[in-house]
Design a protein around this motif. Sequence first.
Motif, PDB file in Angstrom:
ATOM      1  N   ASP A  72      62.922  80.082  10.087  1.00 43.23           N
ATOM      2  CA  ASP A  72      62.379  78.795   9.637  1.00 43.23           C
ATOM      3  C   ASP A  72      61.101  78.402  10.368  1.00 43.23           C
ATOM      4  N   ARG A  73      60.646  79.240  11.325  1.00 40.57           N
ATOM      5  CA  ARG A  73      59.387  78.985  12.034  1.00 40.57           C
ATOM      6  C   ARG A  73      58.287  79.940  11.585  1.00 40.57           C
ATOM      7  N   VAL A  74      58.524  80.661  10.498  1.00 44.15           N
ATOM      8  CA  VAL A  74      57.541  81.599   9.959  1.00 44.15           C
ATOM      9  C   VAL A  74      57.008  81.037   8.646  1.00 44.15           C
ATOM     10  N   LEU A  75      55.695  81.073   8.461  1.00 48.05           N
ATOM     11  CA  LEU A  75      55.089  80.685   7.190  1.00 48.05           C
ATOM     12  C   LEU A  75      54.489  81.912   6.534  1.00 48.05           C
ATOM     13  N   ALA A  76      54.976  82.261   5.337  1.00 50.72           N
ATOM     14  CA  ALA A  76      54.413  83.350   4.547  1.00 50.72           C
ATOM     15  C   ALA A  76      53.383  82.764   3.589  1.00 50.72           C
ATOM     16  N   ALA A  77      52.190  83.359   3.535  1.00 56.42           N
ATOM     17  CA  ALA A  77      51.104  82.805   2.725  1.00 56.42           C
ATOM     18  C   ALA A  77      50.498  83.883   1.839  1.00 56.42           C
ATOM     19  N   GLY A  78      50.273  83.557   0.557  1.00 55.05           N
ATOM     20  CA  GLY A  78      49.698  84.527  -0.358  1.00 55.05           C
ATOM     21  C   GLY A  78      49.044  83.885  -1.556  1.00 55.05           C
ATOM     22  N   ASP A  79      48.485  84.768  -2.437  1.00 56.90           N
ATOM     23  CA  ASP A  79      47.763  84.228  -3.595  1.00 56.90           C
ATOM     24  C   ASP A  79      47.833  85.081  -4.850  1.00 56.90           C
ATOM     25  N   THR A  80      48.439  86.283  -4.801  1.00 57.95           N
ATOM     26  CA  THR A  80      48.534  87.119  -6.001  1.00 57.95           C
ATOM     27  C   THR A  80      49.944  87.679  -6.140  1.00 57.95           C
ATOM     28  N   LEU A  81      50.185  88.337  -7.272  1.00 60.08           N
ATOM     29  CA  LEU A  81      51.529  88.852  -7.546  1.00 60.08           C
ATOM     30  C   LEU A  81      51.987  89.894  -6.539  1.00 60.08           C
ATOM     31  N   ASN A  82      51.060  90.564  -5.853  1.00 60.70           N
ATOM     32  CA  ASN A  82      51.557  91.515  -4.861  1.00 60.70           C
ATOM     33  C   ASN A  82      52.088  90.818  -3.614  1.00 60.70           C
ATOM     34  N   ASP A  83      51.971  89.476  -3.588  1.00 53.76           N
ATOM     35  CA  ASP A  83      52.591  88.677  -2.534  1.00 53.76           C
ATOM     36  C   ASP A  83      53.938  88.091  -2.971  1.00 53.76           C
ATOM     37  N   SER A 136      57.053  89.158  -3.504  1.00 51.36           N
ATOM     38  CA  SER A 136      58.286  89.420  -2.752  1.00 51.36           C
ATOM     39  C   SER A 136      58.267  88.710  -1.406  1.00 51.36           C
ATOM     40  N   MET A 137      57.077  88.499  -0.833  1.00 47.52           N
ATOM     41  CA  MET A 137      56.953  87.785   0.437  1.00 47.52           C
ATOM     42  C   MET A 137      57.169  86.281   0.229  1.00 47.52           C
ATOM     43  N   ILE A 138      56.613  85.749  -0.854  1.00 48.16           N
ATOM     44  CA  ILE A 138      56.715  84.318  -1.116  1.00 48.16           C
ATOM     45  C   ILE A 138      58.145  83.924  -1.481  1.00 48.16           C
ATOM     46  N   GLU A 139      58.858  84.792  -2.193  1.00 49.09           N
ATOM     47  CA  GLU A 139      60.189  84.422  -2.669  1.00 49.09           C
ATOM     48  C   GLU A 139      61.320  84.923  -1.773  1.00 49.09           C
ATOM     49  N   CYS A 140      60.998  85.513  -0.608  1.00 51.72           N
ATOM     50  CA  CYS A 140      62.045  86.148   0.208  1.00 51.72           C
ATOM     51  C   CYS A 140      62.879  85.155   1.010  1.00 51.72           C
ATOM     52  N   GLY A 141      62.541  83.864   0.970  1.00 52.16           N
ATOM     53  CA  GLY A 141      63.358  82.851   1.634  1.00 52.16           C
ATOM     54  C   GLY A 141      62.728  82.229   2.851  1.00 52.16           C
ATOM     55  N   LEU A 142      61.666  82.816   3.385  1.00 52.23           N
ATOM     56  CA  LEU A 142      60.936  82.198   4.489  1.00 52.23           C
ATOM     57  C   LEU A 142      60.122  81.024   3.953  1.00 52.23           C
ATOM     58  N   GLU A 150      46.645  83.364  -8.267  1.00 50.27           N
ATOM     59  CA  GLU A 150      46.934  83.944  -9.575  1.00 50.27           C
ATOM     60  C   GLU A 150      48.014  83.096 -10.263  1.00 50.27           C
ATOM     61  N   GLN A 151      47.727  82.662 -11.483  1.00 49.09           N
ATOM     62  CA  GLN A 151      48.635  81.743 -12.169  1.00 49.09           C
ATOM     63  C   GLN A 151      50.018  82.348 -12.366  1.00 49.09           C
ATOM     64  N   ALA A 152      50.082  83.655 -12.577  1.00 49.10           N
ATOM     65  CA  ALA A 152      51.382  84.298 -12.769  1.00 49.10           C
ATOM     66  C   ALA A 152      52.252  84.146 -11.529  1.00 49.10           C
ATOM     67  N   LEU A 153      51.647  84.163 -10.342  1.00 48.54           N
ATOM     68  CA  LEU A 153      52.408  83.953  -9.108  1.00 48.54           C
ATOM     69  C   LEU A 153      52.889  82.511  -9.028  1.00 48.54           C
ATOM     70  N   VAL A 154      52.012  81.569  -9.320  1.00 51.15           N
ATOM     71  CA  VAL A 154      52.385  80.150  -9.279  1.00 51.15           C
ATOM     72  C   VAL A 154      53.560  79.893 -10.221  1.00 51.15           C
ATOM     73  N   ASP A 155      53.497  80.439 -11.426  1.00 51.32           N
ATOM     74  CA  ASP A 155      54.556  80.223 -12.407  1.00 51.32           C
ATOM     75  C   ASP A 155      55.894  80.775 -11.927  1.00 51.32           C
ATOM     76  N   ARG A 156      55.855  81.927 -11.253  1.00 51.95           N
ATOM     77  CA  ARG A 156      57.095  82.567 -10.799  1.00 51.95           C
ATOM     78  C   ARG A 156      57.779  81.791  -9.678  1.00 51.95           C
ATOM     79  N   VAL A 203      58.920  76.856  -1.190  1.00 53.74           N
ATOM     80  CA  VAL A 203      57.519  77.230  -1.413  1.00 53.74           C
ATOM     81  C   VAL A 203      56.666  75.981  -1.644  1.00 53.74           C
ATOM     82  N   HIS A 204      55.563  75.875  -0.902  1.00 55.19           N
ATOM     83  CA  HIS A 204      54.592  74.811  -1.117  1.00 55.19           C
ATOM     84  C   HIS A 204      53.443  75.360  -1.958  1.00 55.19           C
ATOM     85  N   ILE A 205      53.156  74.732  -3.074  1.00 52.13           N
ATOM     86  CA  ILE A 205      52.007  75.098  -3.896  1.00 52.13           C
ATOM     87  C   ILE A 205      50.836  74.236  -3.446  1.00 52.13           C
TER      88      ILE A 205
END
Length: 254
Positions: free
Chosen positions: A184-195, A197-203, A212-218, A225-227
């Motif tokens: 809970d002290r780790v922030l994962a940050a990304g901007d495209t679909l290759n991120d 699995s990192m964005i949705e892994c629970g951190l 990338e809009q496809a990432l935002v939608d997912r 997750v903070h948008i």
Amino acid sequence: MDDELGGKTFVLATDLDGTFLGGSAEDRRTLYDWIEENRDSIGLIFVTGRDPGFIADLCKDGVPWPDYVVGDVGTTIARMRDGMQSPMPELEAEIAAAWDDAGERVRDALRDAPGLTLQSTDFRYRVSYDLDAATFERDAIDRIDALGLDHLISDNRYFDVLPPGISKGPSLKRLVAHLGVPPDRVLAAGDTLNDLSMIECGLPAVVVGGAEQALVDRVAPLRHVHIAEARGAGGIMEAIRVLDLHPALWSDTP
């Protein structure tokens, strides 16, 4: 347990292009200076598809050096020491086994695949292509499925072939657990679909502005997750504030 991040109260695990390297020059300088001024309490992990040479050149040009790198879209897990990446065999063993020296089999399978151009970089546990969306055919995905491997399309421009079950998210979580850092002290940050699995892994995670809009939608439905509205480095700082991950940001930045 590796104790090199022991005592850190916050760890930023960030993609590079469009994320840590994105946003205004002012926001990048503010974030980078804030990290350097608080190194006693902040750890930094680059989670990227970029190669070691790119990272070394980048950091020599004023970007903070990371403590660790989850590179090659999750197929490399390495310490950063004296400007060099030092792979961690204890964490990469599962990756190597899952890949099983598949590089030549992948290149043979996709040799004539429309819309794919092999990239020249020689990754250890991954094969990567530039993708032409206008001519790409789904048959390429079927060929990779037949090999028992995973594929990843990002930004509608890149096609990566990866070991099954290996990507940025699982490799980052493996590293965080190994380091003994509270998730809970780790922030994962990304901007495209290759991120993804990192964005949705629970951190705790942020998708920066302009992503990338496809990432935002997912990931929009995910509560952890903070948008962000701000782009790149500005979006990272916005998330640190919103998610209350490091109080020094309040006093050290405007």
